[in-house]
Design a protein around this motif. Sequence first.
Motif, PDB file in Angstrom:
ATOM      1  N   LEU A   6      -8.593   7.240  -2.630  1.00 20.51           N
ATOM      2  CA  LEU A   6      -9.287   6.154  -2.644  1.00 20.51           C
ATOM      3  C   LEU A   6     -10.369   7.285  -1.938  1.00 20.51           C
ATOM      4  CD1 LEU A   6      -6.715   3.324  -2.668  1.00 20.51           C
ATOM      5  CD2 LEU A   6      -8.548   3.463  -4.581  1.00 20.51           C
ATOM      6  N   ALA A   7     -11.342   5.967  -1.346  1.00 22.25           N
ATOM      7  CA  ALA A   7     -12.737   6.293  -0.793  1.00 22.25           C
ATOM      8  C   ALA A   7     -12.315   6.183   0.700  1.00 22.25           C
ATOM      9  CB  ALA A   7     -14.184   5.509  -1.036  1.00 22.25           C
ATOM     10  N   PRO A   8     -12.957   6.817   1.800  1.00 22.17           N
ATOM     11  CA  PRO A   8     -12.487   6.522   2.866  1.00 22.17           C
ATOM     12  C   PRO A   8     -12.481   4.647   3.629  1.00 22.17           C
ATOM     13  CG  PRO A   8     -14.066   7.925   3.247  1.00 22.17           C
ATOM     14  CD  PRO A   8     -14.316   7.377   2.117  1.00 22.17           C
ATOM     15  N   GLY A   9     -13.504   3.889   3.558  1.00 21.40           N
ATOM     16  CA  GLY A   9     -12.686   3.089   3.423  1.00 21.40           C
ATOM     17  C   GLY A   9     -11.666   2.096   3.238  1.00 21.40           C
ATOM     18  N   GLN A  10     -11.998   2.602   1.844  1.00 27.08           N
ATOM     19  CA  GLN A  10     -11.035   1.860   0.702  1.00 27.08           C
ATOM     20  C   GLN A  10      -9.227   1.975   1.808  1.00 27.08           C
ATOM     21  OE1 GLN A  10     -12.392   3.165  -2.688  1.00 27.08           O
ATOM     22  NE2 GLN A  10     -12.470   1.201  -3.617  1.00 27.08           N
ATOM     23  N   ARG A  11      -8.156   0.952   0.974  1.00 30.59           N
ATOM     24  CA  ARG A  11      -6.828   1.128   1.318  1.00 30.59           C
ATOM     25  C   ARG A  11      -5.851   0.236  -0.191  1.00 30.59           C
ATOM     26  NH1 ARG A  11      -8.107  -2.789   4.708  1.00 30.59           N
ATOM     27  NH2 ARG A  11      -6.616  -5.039   4.447  1.00 30.59           N
ATOM     28  N   LEU A  12      -4.989   0.925  -0.408  1.00 32.70           N
ATOM     29  CA  LEU A  12      -4.208   1.293  -1.382  1.00 32.70           C
ATOM     30  C   LEU A  12      -2.931   0.144  -0.784  1.00 32.70           C
ATOM     31  CD1 LEU A  12      -3.970   1.023  -4.391  1.00 32.70           C
ATOM     32  CD2 LEU A  12      -2.501   3.469  -3.924  1.00 32.70           C
ATOM     33  N   GLU A  13      -2.715  -1.383  -1.155  1.00 28.23           N
ATOM     34  CA  GLU A  13      -1.639  -1.939  -1.366  1.00 28.23           C
ATOM     35  C   GLU A  13      -0.701  -2.780  -1.375  1.00 28.23           C
ATOM     36  OE1 GLU A  13      -3.155  -5.795   0.803  1.00 28.23           O
ATOM     37  OE2 GLU A  13      -4.341  -4.280   2.212  1.00 28.23           O
ATOM     38  N   LEU A  14       0.335  -2.955  -2.400  1.00 24.41           N
ATOM     39  CA  LEU A  14       0.958  -2.579  -3.377  1.00 24.41           C
ATOM     40  C   LEU A  14       1.471  -4.350  -3.685  1.00 24.41           C
ATOM     41  CD1 LEU A  14       3.427   0.346  -2.596  1.00 24.41           C
ATOM     42  CD2 LEU A  14       1.582   0.183  -4.577  1.00 24.41           C
ATOM     43  N   CYS A  15       1.982  -4.760  -4.604  1.00 21.70           N
ATOM     44  CA  CYS A  15       3.112  -6.457  -5.032  1.00 21.70           C
ATOM     45  C   CYS A  15       3.869  -5.861  -6.043  1.00 21.70           C
ATOM     46  CB  CYS A  15       1.733  -7.153  -5.119  1.00 21.70           C
ATOM     47  SG  CYS A  15       1.090  -7.856  -6.198  1.00 21.70           S
ATOM     48  N   CYS A  16       4.075  -7.119  -5.758  1.00 24.83           N
ATOM     49  CA  CYS A  16       4.849  -7.340  -7.503  1.00 24.83           C
ATOM     50  C   CYS A  16       6.117  -6.705  -7.916  1.00 24.83           C
ATOM     51  CB  CYS A  16       4.525  -7.848  -8.596  1.00 24.83           C
ATOM     52  SG  CYS A  16       2.838  -9.386  -7.753  1.00 24.83           S
ATOM     53  N   LEU A  17       6.552  -5.297  -6.796  1.00 21.49           N
ATOM     54  CA  LEU A  17       7.900  -4.525  -7.320  1.00 21.49           C
ATOM     55  C   LEU A  17       8.841  -5.273  -7.882  1.00 21.49           C
ATOM     56  CD1 LEU A  17       5.399  -2.944  -5.174  1.00 21.49           C
ATOM     57  CD2 LEU A  17       7.074  -1.373  -4.566  1.00 21.49           C
ATOM     58  N   THR A  18       8.840  -4.486  -8.462  1.00 21.77           N
ATOM     59  CA  THR A  18      10.431  -4.557  -8.912  1.00 21.77           C
ATOM     60  C   THR A  18      11.760  -4.229  -8.709  1.00 21.77           C
ATOM     61  OG1 THR A  18       9.836  -3.696 -10.787  1.00 21.77           O
ATOM     62  CG2 THR A  18       9.825  -5.383 -12.113  1.00 21.77           C
ATOM     63  N   PRO A  19      13.478  -4.685  -8.996  1.00 21.31           N
ATOM     64  CA  PRO A  19      14.254  -4.649  -8.475  1.00 21.31           C
ATOM     65  C   PRO A  19      13.844  -2.331  -8.043  1.00 21.31           C
ATOM     66  CG  PRO A  19      14.848  -6.432  -8.475  1.00 21.31           C
ATOM     67  CD  PRO A  19      13.120  -5.713  -9.577  1.00 21.31           C
ATOM     68  N   THR A  20      13.942  -2.126  -9.261  1.00 13.94           N
ATOM     69  CA  THR A  20      14.713  -0.514  -9.609  1.00 13.94           C
ATOM     70  C   THR A  20      13.340   0.036  -8.666  1.00 13.94           C
ATOM     71  OG1 THR A  20      15.441  -1.126 -11.623  1.00 13.94           O
ATOM     72  CG2 THR A  20      14.526   0.658 -11.216  1.00 13.94           C
ATOM     73  N   VAL A  21      11.942  -0.647  -8.644  1.00 13.10           N
ATOM     74  CA  VAL A  21      10.199   0.001  -8.418  1.00 13.10           C
ATOM     75  C   VAL A  21      10.778  -0.115  -6.532  1.00 13.10           C
ATOM     76  CG1 VAL A  21       8.164  -0.035  -8.015  1.00 13.10           C
ATOM     77  CG2 VAL A  21       9.249   0.222 -10.037  1.00 13.10           C
ATOM     78  N   ALA A  22      11.252  -0.671  -5.657  1.00 15.53           N
ATOM     79  CA  ALA A  22      10.883  -1.287  -4.651  1.00 15.53           C
ATOM     80  C   ALA A  22      12.339  -0.107  -4.165  1.00 15.53           C
ATOM     81  CB  ALA A  22      11.469  -2.819  -4.398  1.00 15.53           C
ATOM     82  N   LYS A  23      13.188  -0.102  -5.249  1.00 12.08           N
ATOM     83  CA  LYS A  23      13.980   1.476  -4.701  1.00 12.08           C
ATOM     84  C   LYS A  23      14.235   1.871  -4.507  1.00 12.08           C
ATOM     85  CE  LYS A  23      19.037   2.244  -5.143  1.00 12.08           C
ATOM     86  NZ  LYS A  23      20.156   1.994  -6.215  1.00 12.08           N
ATOM     87  N   VAL A  24      12.862   2.808  -4.922  1.00 12.15           N
ATOM     88  CA  VAL A  24      12.014   4.057  -5.248  1.00 12.15           C
ATOM     89  C   VAL A  24      11.868   4.540  -4.074  1.00 12.15           C
ATOM     90  CG1 VAL A  24      10.777   6.024  -6.342  1.00 12.15           C
ATOM     91  CG2 VAL A  24      12.315   4.839  -7.835  1.00 12.15           C
ATOM     92  N   PHE A  25      11.044   3.358  -3.984  1.00 11.92           N
ATOM     93  CA  PHE A  25       9.948   3.332  -2.553  1.00 11.92           C
ATOM     94  C   PHE A  25      11.169   3.327  -1.312  1.00 11.92           C
ATOM     95  CE2 PHE A  25       6.668   2.567  -5.140  1.00 11.92           C
ATOM     96  CZ  PHE A  25       4.908   2.794  -5.264  1.00 11.92           C
ATOM     97  N   ARG A  26      12.062   2.339  -1.357  1.00 12.58           N
ATOM     98  CA  ARG A  26      12.635   2.661   0.112  1.00 12.58           C
ATOM     99  C   ARG A  26      13.033   3.954   0.275  1.00 12.58           C
ATOM    100  NH1 ARG A  26      14.342  -2.138  -2.171  1.00 12.58           N
ATOM    101  NH2 ARG A  26      16.624  -1.673  -2.560  1.00 12.58           N
ATOM    102  N   LEU A  27      14.202   4.172  -0.742  1.00 12.35           N
ATOM    103  CA  LEU A  27      14.525   5.196  -0.867  1.00 12.35           C
ATOM    104  C   LEU A  27      14.212   6.792  -0.637  1.00 12.35           C
ATOM    105  CD1 LEU A  27      17.211   5.112  -3.808  1.00 12.35           C
ATOM    106  CD2 LEU A  27      17.799   5.004  -0.978  1.00 12.35           C
ATOM    107  N   THR A  28      12.653   6.660  -0.717  1.00 10.01           N
ATOM    108  CA  THR A  28      11.645   7.787  -0.412  1.00 10.01           C
ATOM    109  C   THR A  28      10.374   7.432   0.860  1.00 10.01           C
ATOM    110  OG1 THR A  28      10.169   7.019  -1.411  1.00 10.01           O
ATOM    111  CG2 THR A  28      11.196   8.583  -2.868  1.00 10.01           C
TER     112      THR A  28
END
Length: 115
Positions: free
Chosen positions: A69-91
Amino acid sequence: MELLSEIRADALHVTVGEARIDSAVAIRFKERMREVAIGGPSRVVLDLGQVTFLDSSGLGAVVAVMKLLAPGQRLELCCLTPTVAKVFRLTRMDRVFTIHDDAGAAFAVASDCRE
C-alpha cells in the motif's frame, strides 16, 4: 480471486469472496488487492468474513498487501472467522494489524473520528 470493493465511510471496503487464501491463490490475491487499492482512500478495510482457511502463504500475502500500500494508506482487517483469527493470534499478527470484529465496528471508527 474474487474481491468485491466499495468506498464506504471514506475507506475502501474490500470483501474476499473466496473460502481460502492459500498458496494456490496468494499471488493472485496480492495482485488483485494492489489493483483495487491503488490510488484509493487512506484506510483499506479487508473483510475476511467468507475466508475459512488461511495458511502461511495466505498470511504472507496479507502482510505483503500491507507493505504494497501507498505510504498514506493502512490496511485493517474485519470479520475474521475463528480459524483465521487463530492464525493471526498464534503468529502475533493480531498485534500488527488493527482487527475489527465486524464491518460495522470498522466503519464506526471512521465516523467517530469525524465527530
